[in-house]
Motif scaffolding. Sequence first.
Motif, PDB file in Angstrom:
ATOM      1  N   LEU B 339      72.749  37.583  40.051  1.00  0.00           N
ATOM      2  CA  LEU B 339      71.693  38.348  40.616  1.00  0.00           C
ATOM      3  C   LEU B 339      72.142  40.133  40.462  1.00  0.00           C
ATOM      4  O   LEU B 339      71.103  40.594  40.142  1.00  0.00           O
ATOM      5  CB  LEU B 339      71.869  38.231  42.265  1.00  0.00           C
ATOM      6  N   GLN B 340      73.615  40.248  40.331  1.00  0.00           N
ATOM      7  CA  GLN B 340      73.852  41.661  39.957  1.00  0.00           C
ATOM      8  C   GLN B 340      73.494  42.022  38.597  1.00  0.00           C
ATOM      9  O   GLN B 340      72.815  43.340  38.442  1.00  0.00           O
ATOM     10  CB  GLN B 340      75.361  41.913  40.252  1.00  0.00           C
ATOM     11  N   VAL B 341      73.448  41.131  37.643  1.00  0.00           N
ATOM     12  CA  VAL B 341      72.970  41.567  36.455  1.00  0.00           C
ATOM     13  C   VAL B 341      71.469  41.831  36.371  1.00  0.00           C
ATOM     14  O   VAL B 341      71.202  42.895  35.841  1.00  0.00           O
ATOM     15  CB  VAL B 341      73.283  40.216  35.465  1.00  0.00           C
ATOM     16  N   VAL B 342      70.730  41.171  37.086  1.00  0.00           N
ATOM     17  CA  VAL B 342      69.341  41.219  37.004  1.00  0.00           C
ATOM     18  C   VAL B 342      69.027  42.500  37.856  1.00  0.00           C
ATOM     19  O   VAL B 342      68.337  43.341  37.359  1.00  0.00           O
ATOM     20  CB  VAL B 342      68.628  40.110  37.982  1.00  0.00           C
ATOM     21  N   ALA B 343      69.844  42.615  38.820  1.00  0.00           N
ATOM     22  CA  ALA B 343      69.436  43.857  39.688  1.00  0.00           C
ATOM     23  C   ALA B 343      69.781  45.470  38.780  1.00  0.00           C
ATOM     24  O   ALA B 343      69.155  46.285  38.938  1.00  0.00           O
ATOM     25  CB  ALA B 343      70.401  44.180  41.014  1.00  0.00           C
ATOM     26  N   GLY B 344      70.818  45.017  37.898  1.00  0.00           N
ATOM     27  CA  GLY B 344      71.139  46.331  36.981  1.00  0.00           C
ATOM     28  C   GLY B 344      70.054  46.533  36.110  1.00  0.00           C
ATOM     29  O   GLY B 344      69.519  47.603  35.822  1.00  0.00           O
ATOM     30  N   ILE B 345      69.274  45.530  35.654  1.00  0.00           N
ATOM     31  CA  ILE B 345      68.178  45.743  34.892  1.00  0.00           C
ATOM     32  C   ILE B 345      67.079  46.330  35.471  1.00  0.00           C
ATOM     33  O   ILE B 345      66.510  47.182  35.066  1.00  0.00           O
ATOM     34  CB  ILE B 345      67.607  44.182  34.129  1.00  0.00           C
ATOM     35  N   VAL B 346      66.848  46.056  36.526  1.00  0.00           N
ATOM     36  CA  VAL B 346      65.665  46.533  37.518  1.00  0.00           C
ATOM     37  C   VAL B 346      66.017  48.016  37.687  1.00  0.00           C
ATOM     38  O   VAL B 346      65.110  48.593  37.651  1.00  0.00           O
ATOM     39  CB  VAL B 346      65.318  45.683  38.641  1.00  0.00           C
ATOM     40  N   GLU B 347      67.189  48.105  38.164  1.00  0.00           N
ATOM     41  CA  GLU B 347      67.479  49.670  38.466  1.00  0.00           C
ATOM     42  C   GLU B 347      67.366  50.544  37.303  1.00  0.00           C
ATOM     43  O   GLU B 347      66.918  51.692  37.371  1.00  0.00           O
ATOM     44  CB  GLU B 347      69.024  49.759  39.301  1.00  0.00           C
ATOM     45  N   ARG B 348      68.112  50.133  36.235  1.00  0.00           N
ATOM     46  CA  ARG B 348      67.938  50.995  34.989  1.00  0.00           C
ATOM     47  C   ARG B 348      66.597  51.126  34.425  1.00  0.00           C
ATOM     48  O   ARG B 348      66.124  52.133  33.685  1.00  0.00           O
ATOM     49  CB  ARG B 348      68.845  50.069  34.138  1.00  0.00           C
ATOM     50  N   GLU B 349      65.676  50.025  34.324  1.00  0.00           N
ATOM     51  CA  GLU B 349      64.747  50.062  33.646  1.00  0.00           C
ATOM     52  C   GLU B 349      63.290  50.158  34.474  1.00  0.00           C
ATOM     53  O   GLU B 349      62.237  50.325  33.907  1.00  0.00           O
ATOM     54  CB  GLU B 349      64.602  48.835  32.606  1.00  0.00           C
ATOM     55  N   ARG B 350      63.110  49.799  35.692  1.00  0.00           N
ATOM     56  CA  ARG B 350      62.012  49.435  36.627  1.00  0.00           C
ATOM     57  C   ARG B 350      60.877  48.835  36.008  1.00  0.00           C
ATOM     58  O   ARG B 350      59.775  49.379  35.964  1.00  0.00           O
ATOM     59  CB  ARG B 350      61.723  50.828  37.078  1.00  0.00           C
ATOM     60  N   PRO B 351      61.021  47.771  35.557  1.00  0.00           N
ATOM     61  CA  PRO B 351      60.086  47.037  34.694  1.00  0.00           C
ATOM     62  C   PRO B 351      58.885  46.446  35.731  1.00  0.00           C
ATOM     63  O   PRO B 351      59.225  46.381  37.115  1.00  0.00           O
ATOM     64  CB  PRO B 351      60.844  45.745  34.316  1.00  0.00           C
ATOM     65  N   THR B 352      57.888  46.076  35.251  1.00  0.00           N
ATOM     66  CA  THR B 352      56.954  45.450  36.312  1.00  0.00           C
ATOM     67  C   THR B 352      57.464  43.785  36.290  1.00  0.00           C
ATOM     68  O   THR B 352      58.561  43.446  35.544  1.00  0.00           O
ATOM     69  CB  THR B 352      55.643  45.170  35.648  1.00  0.00           C
ATOM     70  N   THR B 353      57.024  43.057  37.435  1.00  0.00           N
ATOM     71  CA  THR B 353      57.563  41.784  37.645  1.00  0.00           C
ATOM     72  C   THR B 353      57.029  41.015  36.306  1.00  0.00           C
ATOM     73  O   THR B 353      57.876  40.080  35.857  1.00  0.00           O
ATOM     74  CB  THR B 353      56.926  41.120  38.739  1.00  0.00           C
ATOM     75  N   ARG B 354      56.127  40.979  35.647  1.00  0.00           N
ATOM     76  CA  ARG B 354      55.948  40.294  34.452  1.00  0.00           C
ATOM     77  C   ARG B 354      56.845  40.568  33.405  1.00  0.00           C
ATOM     78  O   ARG B 354      57.556  39.770  32.753  1.00  0.00           O
ATOM     79  CB  ARG B 354      54.234  40.515  33.914  1.00  0.00           C
ATOM     80  N   GLU B 355      57.108  42.018  33.173  1.00  0.00           N
ATOM     81  CA  GLU B 355      58.287  42.320  32.204  1.00  0.00           C
ATOM     82  C   GLU B 355      59.607  41.548  32.717  1.00  0.00           C
ATOM     83  O   GLU B 355      60.170  41.118  31.728  1.00  0.00           O
ATOM     84  CB  GLU B 355      58.332  43.657  32.053  1.00  0.00           C
ATOM     85  N   LEU B 356      59.715  41.656  33.850  1.00  0.00           N
ATOM     86  CA  LEU B 356      61.297  41.232  34.309  1.00  0.00           C
ATOM     87  C   LEU B 356      61.318  39.816  33.720  1.00  0.00           C
ATOM     88  O   LEU B 356      62.278  39.194  33.431  1.00  0.00           O
ATOM     89  CB  LEU B 356      61.429  41.358  35.743  1.00  0.00           C
ATOM     90  N   LEU B 357      60.178  38.989  34.414  1.00  0.00           N
ATOM     91  CA  LEU B 357      60.232  37.494  34.088  1.00  0.00           C
ATOM     92  C   LEU B 357      60.149  37.300  32.693  1.00  0.00           C
ATOM     93  O   LEU B 357      60.985  36.092  32.427  1.00  0.00           O
ATOM     94  CB  LEU B 357      58.924  36.900  34.755  1.00  0.00           C
ATOM     95  N   HIS B 358      59.671  37.833  31.867  1.00  0.00           N
ATOM     96  CA  HIS B 358      59.746  37.605  30.400  1.00  0.00           C
ATOM     97  C   HIS B 358      61.212  37.927  30.039  1.00  0.00           C
ATOM     98  O   HIS B 358      61.962  37.037  29.259  1.00  0.00           O
ATOM     99  CB  HIS B 358      58.895  38.443  29.469  1.00  0.00           C
ATOM    100  N   ARG B 359      61.732  38.965  30.441  1.00  0.00           N
ATOM    101  CA  ARG B 359      63.082  39.415  30.259  1.00  0.00           C
ATOM    102  C   ARG B 359      64.264  38.114  30.370  1.00  0.00           C
ATOM    103  O   ARG B 359      65.083  37.706  29.775  1.00  0.00           O
ATOM    104  CB  ARG B 359      63.496  40.500  30.893  1.00  0.00           C
ATOM    105  N   LEU B 360      63.844  37.575  31.627  1.00  0.00           N
ATOM    106  CA  LEU B 360      64.900  36.480  32.056  1.00  0.00           C
ATOM    107  C   LEU B 360      64.373  35.248  31.436  1.00  0.00           C
ATOM    108  O   LEU B 360      65.419  34.218  31.394  1.00  0.00           O
ATOM    109  CB  LEU B 360      64.607  36.312  33.780  1.00  0.00           C
ATOM    110  N   ALA B 361      63.267  35.100  30.999  1.00  0.00           N
ATOM    111  CA  ALA B 361      62.774  33.855  30.585  1.00  0.00           C
ATOM    112  C   ALA B 361      63.662  33.450  29.145  1.00  0.00           C
ATOM    113  O   ALA B 361      63.674  32.538  28.450  1.00  0.00           O
ATOM    114  CB  ALA B 361      61.166  33.870  30.053  1.00  0.00           C
ATOM    115  N   GLY B 362      64.135  34.566  28.451  1.00  0.00           N
ATOM    116  CA  GLY B 362      64.772  34.543  27.364  1.00  0.00           C
ATOM    117  C   GLY B 362      66.023  33.525  27.132  1.00  0.00           C
ATOM    118  O   GLY B 362      66.168  32.876  26.326  1.00  0.00           O
TER     119      GLY B 362
END
Lengths: 463, 463
Positions: B339-362
Motif C-alpha cells: 500500500l505504501q508503494v501505491v500511496a507513493g505513486i498517488v502522492e507523486r503523480e496525483r492520477p485519476t482513479t482510472r489512471e491508477l487502476l491502469h498503473r496497478l493492472a500492469g
Amino acid sequence: MSDAPRQLSLNLFLHPAGHHEAAWRHPSSSPDRIYDADYYVQLAQRAEAAKLDAVFFADGPVLHRGVEFNSVGHPEPILTLATIAAHTERIGLIATASTTFYEPYNLARLFATLDHLSHGRAGWNIVTTAAADAAANFGLDAHPDPEVRYARADEFLRAATRLWDSWEDDAILLDREAGRYADPSKIHAVEFAGEHVRVAGPLNVKRSPQGHPVLVQAGASNAGRDFAARWAEAIFTAHQRLEDAQAFYADIKAGAHRHGRRAEQVKILPGISPFIGSTEAEARILERELNELTVPEYGLRQLGTLAGVDLTGLELDAPVPLEIFSGAGDVTDNARSRLQVVAGIVERERPTTRELLHRLAGARGHRVVAGTPEQVADTIEEWFTRGAADGFNVMPPALPAGLDAFVDHVVPILQARGLFRTEYTGTTLRDHLGLGRPANRYTRERAEAELVGAGAGAEGGVR
Amino acid sequence: MSDAPRQLSLNLFLHPAGHHEAAWRHPSSSPDRIYDADYYVQLAQRAEAAKLDAVFFADGPVLHRGVEFNSVGHPEPILTLATIAAHTERIGLIATASTTFYEPYNLARLFATLDHLSHGRAGWNIVTTAAADAAANFGLDAHPDPEVRYARADEFLRAATRLWDSWEDDAILLDREAGRYADPSKIHAVEFAGEHVRVAGPLNVKRSPQGHPVLVQAGASNAGRDFAARWAEAIFTAHQRLEDAQAFYADIKAGAHRHGRRAEQVKILPGISPFIGSTEAEARILERELNELTVPEYGLRQLGTLAGVDLTGLELDAPVPLEIFSGAGDVTDNARSRLQVVAGIVERERPTTRELLHRLAGARGHRVVAGTPEQVADTIEEWFTRGAADGFNVMPPALPAGLDAFVDHVVPILQARGLFRTEYTGTTLRDHLGLGRPANRYTRERAEAELVGAGAGAEGGVR
C-alpha cells in the motif's frame, strides 16, 4: 455394461530396486538409478508399451527401518508420476499419499493438478499410514489409533471430493469480449466442517479431466475394509491362497453393495510377484538366487517389528516357534491382518525360520509365484475367472529385469487368451478401468433443485 | 570470487495468461491453455533457449477473489515444474509454497525430490501466505499474525535444512557384496523441537544434488526482511523507483552481513514487466490496449481489498482521494508495504482513479516499463550497475507473446553488452546464481568433533 468380454486390469507396482527385499543386491536390478527420473520414466514406458492400466507407487512419510541392509528411501511419488506423465501418453498414474499426515486442501490440489497435467490419468492410493514412527515427523506424541485415522480419512474424502467438485465443469466462460472469465455461480465454497477436517474452499484449480482422480485403497484391516467399501474404486490387497482371496472379494463387493454401489465399480487387485523362467526350474533358480542374498538380521528385524516381539538371535534352521504369533498384543490393526497371513503360512507349512524369511522376502506378504510364462498366466487366469480378482498389481522381484520378463512373455499370453487388451480403448485411467466419471455434486444439486421447481436448492456460488 | 565480470540473473516469472490483469482478454495470450502441461513446458523451453537462470511460479493455497473477471486458479507449481524438468536440461525451477500451511516433512520431501528429478535445479520461494482467507482452508478460525507466521517460518527452515542434511552425502554404500546398502551412522535423526514445528526425521530421501534447494523469498514487510536477511539466497521484490530499490538493496545486504553472510550470497531480483515495441510509441500502444481491457469493477475491488476500504462506485475520472490511504488500519503487514508503494505513486503523480487502476493492472505493484528493446535493456543495466538489483524477475504482460519479445529482442542486447551469459556455465540453479552448495551440518559436526579429538561430538546415526 457392454457385451465385450470382461478384461483384466494390470498395474505395474513400482518399487525402487524391485519387490524382493534383496533385489538391490542382484545383478538384474539397478539400485544406482533409484533417484533418477529416467529410470522411472523408462519403466513406465515399458509398462505402457504392454498396455498396462497404470503404474502404482507406494509411500509413507517416514524412513522405514533397515536402511543399512535394504534400499529404502526413494523420490516422492506424486512428483515422480508428474515426470512420468510428461513422457507417456496413456498409462494411469497412481500415487500413494496419507490422509493422516496431509492437509486436504494441499493434497486435493496436488491430485487435481496431476490429473490436469496427465490429461486424466491420475489415481490416489489412499492410506492412513500404519507406521507408528511417522507421527514423530508431524509433531505428534503418539500415532493416532486406526479408528481415529479412518474417521479422519472419511472426512478427508468427503472434503476432497467436494473440493474437486467446487468448480462445475462449465464454470469457465472465457468470454474475452465481455470480460467475463468465469461464472461465479458455478464456483462453490465447500464449507466442510467435520471433527477432524475443516475446509472452506473453493479449490484454486478448475475441475480436472476425470472429475475426481481414481480412488484406490490398500488397507486390509476391518476399519480399512469398511472405508474401502465406501470409497475405493480399486483395492490393492495381499492374499496367499485362492480361497482367502475369494472370501475377501465377496466381502468387499457385498460391502460396496451395502453402500449403494455396483460391484463393478470396485476393482479388486491382489499383488502378485512373479519369478519367470523358460522352465519352472529356471524360475526357481532365480527365486533361490534372490533368497540367498537376503540378510537374516534384516528379515528377523522386520518380522519382529510385525509381530511386536524381539526375534534377535532366533535359530534360523529350526522350525518357526508358533508362540511368536500368540502375543502380538501391541501391534496395529493393519499389522494384525498381515500377521494373520504370516501365521497362516506357518501353521499350514511349518517352515524353518530361514524358509519363512525367504518366503516373506519375496513381496512383503504378497503372493509369489515361480514358473514359466504359461504357469504365471494360468494363475492369473484362475484367480480372475474364479471370483478372486479383477486384475493384479504386478510386483516384479527385481527391476527392470522382472518387468521385462512379465511384459515380454506373460502379457502376450494373456492377450492371446483374450483376457487383456492389445490396444488402449480410452485415454483416461477411468477409461482403462471401466469406471465412470463422477457427476459434479453441485451441478446435480442445481438440476435437482430446478426439477423441484423452486430453483433455490443449489448452494450459491462465490467470488 | 572469480575475476569474471558480474552477470545479471534473469528469471521468467510464470503467470497463467500473463502478468497484466487483462492479459487473458488480449489476443497475444493463450488463456485456454493454462491447465495444459505443454503450455508451461514450451514457455520454459523458450526461457532456457535464452539461457535464463530459472522459471518461477507463484502460488497460494486459496482461490483469489475476482475469478469472474480474471483468469485466477492454476495448476500447483511444484508438480508443474516437475513436468517442466522432464523436458528441459538446465533452467532452474523455483516453486512457491507456504510455511504456514504445509507440514515441514512433506514439503522438504517434495523439494528434495524436485531437486533429484531435475538433477539439481530446484528452488523454493518461501512464503508465509498473506491472504487471510487461506486460513479457512486449513481449519483455522483466524489467520495467524505475521509475527507468528514468521516465527513458524524460521522454525520450518531450521527443521527443513536439517531434514535435507539428514543423509550425509556419502551415506549410501551400495555394497552389494557385503549386503550393506547404507552406513546408518551417516543417516541422522534431526529431532527438531520448536514452538511451532516438531520433526523427528530422518527424511526418506537421500541428500539431493544441490544439498538444499535454492532458498528464495519475496516478502517485503519488516518481518519478511529480517527472515530474508537470515535465510534467503535470492529475493524477489517490487520497486517503482531506482532510489527505493537502492535503499532496499543496501538494507538487505547489510542485514545479511549482520547474520554473518556475504553480500553476494543474497541475490536481489526486482520484478519488471516490460512492454516491448520496435518504437516507444508501439510499446505504449500495446500497454494502452491491455489497460483498456481491464474491468474497473475488478480493479476497484482489488484496490479496496488492499486498502481495507470499500471503493465500490468511486468516480473513475476524478483524482484518487488521498484519504483512502489514511485509514488502512486493518490490513496485513504485507499489504501495508504494498500500500505504501501505491500511496507513493498517488502522492507523486496525483492520477485519476482510472489512471491508477491502469498503473496497478500492469504487474500488481511491480515496475512496468514500455519502450524499445534498447530502452528496456538500458533500464535493466542502470538498476544492475547502480546498486539496485542483481538481476530481475521478468514478468511478461501477456504470455507467450511477451516472453517472445523479451528473449528475442532484449536478451541479445544484454548479451552483447556482456551483462548476461550466452551459454550456461554450470548445470544446477546454484551454479547459475553463483551460490555455493551448502555443507552438510552432520558431516561438519563430525569433522569438528574429530578435530577436537574426542570423536564423540557428531550426533549418532539411526536405523
